[in-house]
Design a protein around this motif. Structure first.
Motif, PDB file in Angstrom:
ATOM      1  N   VAL A   1       0.724  -1.144  -0.020  1.00  0.00           N
ATOM      2  CA  VAL A   1      -0.133   0.003   0.037  1.00  0.00           C
ATOM      3  C   VAL A   1       0.797   1.250  -0.132  1.00  0.00           C
ATOM      4  O   VAL A   1       0.560   2.211  -0.979  1.00  0.00           O
ATOM      5  N   LYS A   2       1.826   1.341   0.870  1.00  0.00           N
ATOM      6  CA  LYS A   2       2.902   2.322   1.013  1.00  0.00           C
ATOM      7  C   LYS A   2       3.748   2.644  -0.407  1.00  0.00           C
ATOM      8  O   LYS A   2       3.635   3.628  -1.081  1.00  0.00           O
TER       9      LYS A   2
ATOM     10  N   TYR B   1       0.400   1.878  -3.878  1.00  0.00           N
ATOM     11  CA  TYR B   1      -0.973   2.486  -3.654  1.00  0.00           C
ATOM     12  C   TYR B   1      -1.040   4.069  -3.743  1.00  0.00           C
ATOM     13  O   TYR B   1      -1.933   4.613  -4.163  1.00  0.00           O
ATOM     14  N   TRP B   2      -0.271   4.228  -2.568  1.00  0.00           N
ATOM     15  CA  TRP B   2      -0.295   5.887  -2.290  1.00  0.00           C
ATOM     16  C   TRP B   2       0.244   6.503  -3.529  1.00  0.00           C
ATOM     17  O   TRP B   2      -0.368   7.788  -3.483  1.00  0.00           O
TER      18      TRP B   2
ATOM     19  N   LEU C   1      -2.634   7.743  -5.804  1.00  0.00           N
ATOM     20  CA  LEU C   1      -3.565   8.817  -5.386  1.00  0.00           C
ATOM     21  C   LEU C   1      -2.775  10.108  -5.354  1.00  0.00           C
ATOM     22  O   LEU C   1      -3.424  11.033  -5.610  1.00  0.00           O
TER      23      LEU C   1
ATOM     24  N   ILE D   1      -6.832  -3.614   2.231  1.00  0.00           N
ATOM     25  CA  ILE D   1      -6.137  -2.017   2.486  1.00  0.00           C
ATOM     26  C   ILE D   1      -6.544  -1.524   3.678  1.00  0.00           C
ATOM     27  O   ILE D   1      -5.929  -0.947   4.468  1.00  0.00           O
TER      28      ILE D   1
ATOM     29  N   ASP E   1      -4.472  -0.023   6.411  1.00  0.00           N
ATOM     30  CA  ASP E   1      -4.241   1.516   5.943  1.00  0.00           C
ATOM     31  C   ASP E   1      -5.382   2.154   5.717  1.00  0.00           C
ATOM     32  O   ASP E   1      -5.586   2.553   4.728  1.00  0.00           O
TER      33      ASP E   1
ATOM     34  N   TRP F   1      -5.706   5.309   3.600  1.00  0.00           N
ATOM     35  CA  TRP F   1      -5.680   5.300   2.131  1.00  0.00           C
ATOM     36  C   TRP F   1      -7.115   4.978   1.683  1.00  0.00           C
ATOM     37  O   TRP F   1      -7.461   5.862   0.470  1.00  0.00           O
TER      38      TRP F   1
END
Length: 640
Positions: free
Chosen positions: A31-32, A35-36, A39, A60, A64, A67
């Motif tokens: 995610v870090k 996926y960030w 965004l 997710i 997090d 997120w």
């Protein structure tokens, strides 16, 4: 350049925390790292499509939740869009309609609960699509689906390349229409090469200039994994160990394109305004009844017959489905658990930890037992000792078995078809062509073992035995093969011929395991077939050219395709006559394969089943399940 003359570029990033080779403990890292940055791109004004299953969104949120909040805010601002794919990433053409339907509904409900939206565009999982599957998406209210362009285009020579330039319509098995937004495998692979540093920004922009012909209205820049930038899932030894700066390369490229007046970034839904009424496209055909993503190694066998234990996994899924269908009050959690057990990532590069956590239960495997046969006047047995052929005639069928070749079928004929033989053996010399100077048997076993570099078949001299089961005649034989003991049997019940293969060793060999071959004896025309491919209705196909779903793609990929046959039936024949084959996937989720080859002015038409195939996901171990099928006579459907 006016906005309406610029080319609409779009992306659909596929987010998948169920990725087979990623351990659950690394979800936060993914995610870090992966996926960030998406965004952040959206926040900076790059319109994006993000596709994820409900199970990924749930995962997710678990690691997090911020997120998810940030994503929801960007959705409300229209800076990016969610593209649906269901609760779990399942391979629709391999899975019964009811599960496909539930999977989409559960996904839509979860998106609504967590994000306040229900997308009207869906990304087909692994880009695997059949005409029947499209009906499921139509029934669940989707306006459009995202489908890969490259393979359908290569399978349909009548398609014009300009069809890629804007959304089109596809026709489903029921004849209804649904809009399609194109994905593009070559384009997204080219983009990956740029991001991975194999191409410069100039190289990539020159590629765009080359492929974006005058008149292009829209083009898919990317439509694949988000977890392959600044991270490597760990599938292959060739993957880099340390990578950084790849999302920066994405950002630099996207911003450079944003400044070019001839291009504009758009979200996927805005493409629907570019759709125009036109003749809907027929996506599939007899040679390619299912289309799948990327190159030929990505075919249905990848999720049906290889991996760590695909055959057992799929069989257990069918077994769970059968129990849910008779349970009066099955709740969403039970259906959700089934969808997640059917997830594609459990069937490819699954890690040891995740596989062991499944705790699969192996069904008991018992050798069949038969009572002594008591002769009856309506069952006539005649044994030709010189040729070692056993001939059986009843008022309903005629069956001839070859004792020199493991009781392979010489001839099978049914009373309702005037006792005209339908399947059997085409003997050596039948075809006047050296490449086909062999015997083409029916209902035998063939293993091609990769590690042992040999072939194992049950085409050996055997002694037949007679028995009785459920008041019916049974003929069976036992063999000791290099791969283990085998019992093969037949049961004659009116116009139903049951036949089974029972393996004494249930350990799956590293081999292609094919059995139940059916060779049509009428060689004057191409075959036809009818089966179900993830939808509610059977799909009919008339073969028109040479095809062989069992042909190897490479030295490590043993087959090129298979048929989902998602209700456990398939019909196969030529001209007006055929056979109908049925089996219970909850006992063994075998997949049928078909070949048709023109030899001079004749045709060799065959069908068989596979219990295992090889590709780079195949691991040692796994289970080999006993297989039982039933053959009955049928006719070509009158409406086709």
């Amino acid at each position: 350049m006016p906005k309406d003359q610029s080319i609409a570029l779009y992306t659909i990033f596929h987010l998948n925390l169920a990725f087979s080779s990623i351990e659950n403990e690394r979800h936060g890292e993914v995610v870090k790292l992966c996926y960030w940055p998406l965004l952040e791109l959206a926040q900076d004004g790059i319109a994006l499509g993000l596709e994820m299953t409900a199970s990924t969104l749930e995962a997710i949120k678990a690691v997090d939740p911020e997120w998810v909040n940030a994503f929801k805010s960007l959705l409300l601002l229209g800076k990016c869009e969610l593209v649906a794919s269901g609760d779990s990433q399942i391979i629709g053409p391999l899975i019964p309609a009811k599960v496909n339907q539930v999977n989409l509904k559960l996904g839509q409900d979860y998106y609504q609960h967590e994000l306040g939206i229900k997308p009207n565009i869906a990304y087909l999982n692994e880009q695997a699509v059949s005409a029947g599957l499209l009906d499921i998406y139509i029934d669940e209210g989707f306006e459009a689906v995202v489908v890969e362009w490259d393979n359908p285009f290569s399978h349909n020579p009548d398609w014009h390349p300009q069809l890629l330039e804007r959304p089109q319509s596809l026709v489903s098995a029921s004849g209804r229409k649904i809009k399609v937004i194109w994905n593009h495998a070559i384009a997204f692979q080219k983009f990956q090469r740029y991001v991975h540093g194999e191409l410069t920004q100039g190289d990539y922009l020159n590629y765009l200039l080359k492929v974006l012909k005058p008149g292009t209205i829209a083009f898919p820049v990317y439509g694949s994994d988000a977890e392959v930038f600044d991270f490597r899932p760990g599938r292959y030894l060739t993957e880099a160990n340390e990578i950084t700066g790849e999302w920066l390369r994405v950002k630099t490229l996207f911003n450079a394109i944003k400044e070019m007046k001839k291009y504009r970034w758009v979200c996927p839904s805005s493409l629907l305004s570019l759709w125009q009424p036109s003749k809907p496209l027929k996506l599939t055909n007899a040679h390619h009844p299912v289309s799948v993503k990327k190159q030929a190694k990505y075919n249905l066998c990848r999720w049906g017959l290889s991996g760590r234990n695909d055959l057992l996994l799929n069989t257990l899924c069918y077994k769970h489905l059968a129990s849910l269908q008779i349970k009066p009050n099955a709740d969403d959690n039970e259906w959700r658990n089934l969808c997640r057990l059917w997830a594609s990532d459990l069937r490819t590069h699954l890690t040891n930890n995740r596989y062991n956590a499944l705790k699969l239960t192996t069904p008991s495997s018992k050798s069949p037992t038969f009572a002594p046969w008591i002769p009856r006047a309506d069952v006539i047995l005649d044994y030709d000792a010189e040729r070692r052929r056993l001939h059986i005639r009843t008022p309903y069928l005629y069956l001839s078995l070859n004792g020199n070749k493991g009781l392979a079928i010489d001839t099978l004929a049914f009373s309702s078809q005037g006792f005209e033989p339908i399947i059997g053996t085409l003997s050596h010399g039948y075809f006047d062509h050296i490449s086909y100077g062999a015997d083409f048997y029916s209902n035998h076993l063939l293993l091609e073992r990769f590690r042992d570099r040999d072939r194992v078949a049950d085409l050996n001299r055997v002694e037949y035995q007679l028995g009785e089961l459920d008041g019916c005649l049974v003929i069976f034989c036992k063999q000791s093969l290099n791969s283990g003991g085998l019992i093969k049997w037949y049961k004659l019940d009116n116009e139903s011929l049951y036949t089974g293969f029972c393996f004494e060793d249930s350990h799956r060999p590293e081999a292609s395991v094919r059995l139940g071959f059916m060779t049509l004896l009428d060689c004057e025309q191409r075959a036809w077939y009818q089966t179900r491919l993830g939808g509610h209705q059977d799909e009919f196909f008339q073969i028109t050219d040479d095809m062989d779903q069992g042909a190897a793609v490479s030295s490590i990929v043993s087959s090129s395709s298979a048929l989902g046959a998602t209700n456990g039936t398939i019909s196969f024949g030529s001209k007006t006559r055929g056979i109908h084959i049925s089996w219970n996937p909850a006992n063994c989720a075998a997949l049928p394969m078909i070949s048709s080859k023109k030899i001079n002015n004749q045709y060799l038409n065959r069908l068989w089943f596979s219990l295992a195939e090889a590709d780079e996901t195949l691991k040692s171990g796994g289970h080999l399940l006993n297989f039982l099928l039933c053959i009955t006579p049928t006719m070509r459907p009158c409406h086709v």
